[in-house]
Design an enzyme around this catalytic site. Structure first.
Site, short mmCIF file in Angstrom:
data_model
loop_
_atom_site.label_atom_id
_atom_site.label_comp_id
_atom_site.label_asym_id
_atom_site.label_seq_id
_atom_site.Cartn_x
_atom_site.Cartn_y
_atom_site.Cartn_z
N GLU A 47 0.85 -1.19 0.00
CA GLU A 47 0.00 0.00 0.00
C GLU A 47 0.89 1.24 0.00
O GLU A 47 1.89 1.28 0.71
CB GLU A 47 -0.91 0.01 1.23
CG GLU A 47 -1.73 1.26 1.43
CD GLU A 47 -2.59 1.64 0.23
OE1 GLU A 47 -2.51 2.81 -0.19
OE2 GLU A 47 -3.32 0.78 -0.31
N CYS A 120 -13.48 -0.72 -9.88
CA CYS A 120 -14.63 0.19 -9.83
C CYS A 120 -14.78 0.94 -11.16
O CYS A 120 -15.60 1.85 -11.25
CB CYS A 120 -14.48 1.18 -8.68
SG CYS A 120 -13.02 2.22 -8.79
#
Length: 174
Positions: A47, A120
């Protein structure tokens, strides 16, 4: 409830037999990481956002999970310098812009047996799936999750398998 179903579908994207290691890219604060850490012996989470890295580490500590190695930094940079055995499952949950081309090349070089790609944005998903298909990955399933009712936004989970790997598990209802 739907978020739990999504998390379950991601965590169970690889077949049960022989699943030992998982690599999670764009891990965020750990929505999937905790479930992955319960299913796999080893999890590596990458991350780049410092706040998300701090949240991820805190969530893992609170849950008592010590089988997750958190690697802060941009996926393409971290992945290229990690020395990992071939992961059984690689989880991708990139931003709307999709997977950076350099990061996608690093994913392919890692040669995971199975990939769970949560997107998405249909356009970037299609672009990235083309790169994975060109590298020999087989599309096993596609499942939509409408987490944002009355909006045009939908999360799409695709699962893929490497050449010669058994198909990944199909989530219930797919």
């Amino acid at each position: 409830l739907l978020c739990e179903a999504l998390a379950h579908a991601v965590v169970s994207a690889a077949p049960e037999a022989g699943t030992v290691s998982c690599l999670e890219l764009y891990a965020g604060g750990g929505l999937f990481t905790l479930g992955l850490s319960r299913r796999f012996d080893q999890v590596w989470a990458i991350e780049s956002h410092p706040g998300a890295v701090a949240d991820l580490r805190e969530n893992l500590a609170r849950a008592g999970r010590d089988n997750v190695r958190v690697h802060p930094g941009r996926v393409e940079r971290v992945l290229s310098r990690l020395e990992l055995a071939r992961p059984d499952l690689l989880v991708l949950d990139p931003p709307r812009s999709g997977v950076d081309p350099e990061a996608l090349a690093a994913v392919i070089a890692t040669s995971p047996r199975h990939i769970a790609y949560l997107s998405c944005d249909p356009a970037t998903l299609a672009r990235d799936l083309k790169g994975l298909r060109d590298a020999g990955y087989r599309l096993d399933s596609v499942r939509a999750f409408d987490l944002f009712p009355q909006t045009p936004h939908v999360e799409v989970l695709t699962t893929l398998s490497a050449p010669g790997a058994p198909p990944g598990s199909s989530p219930p209802g797919s």
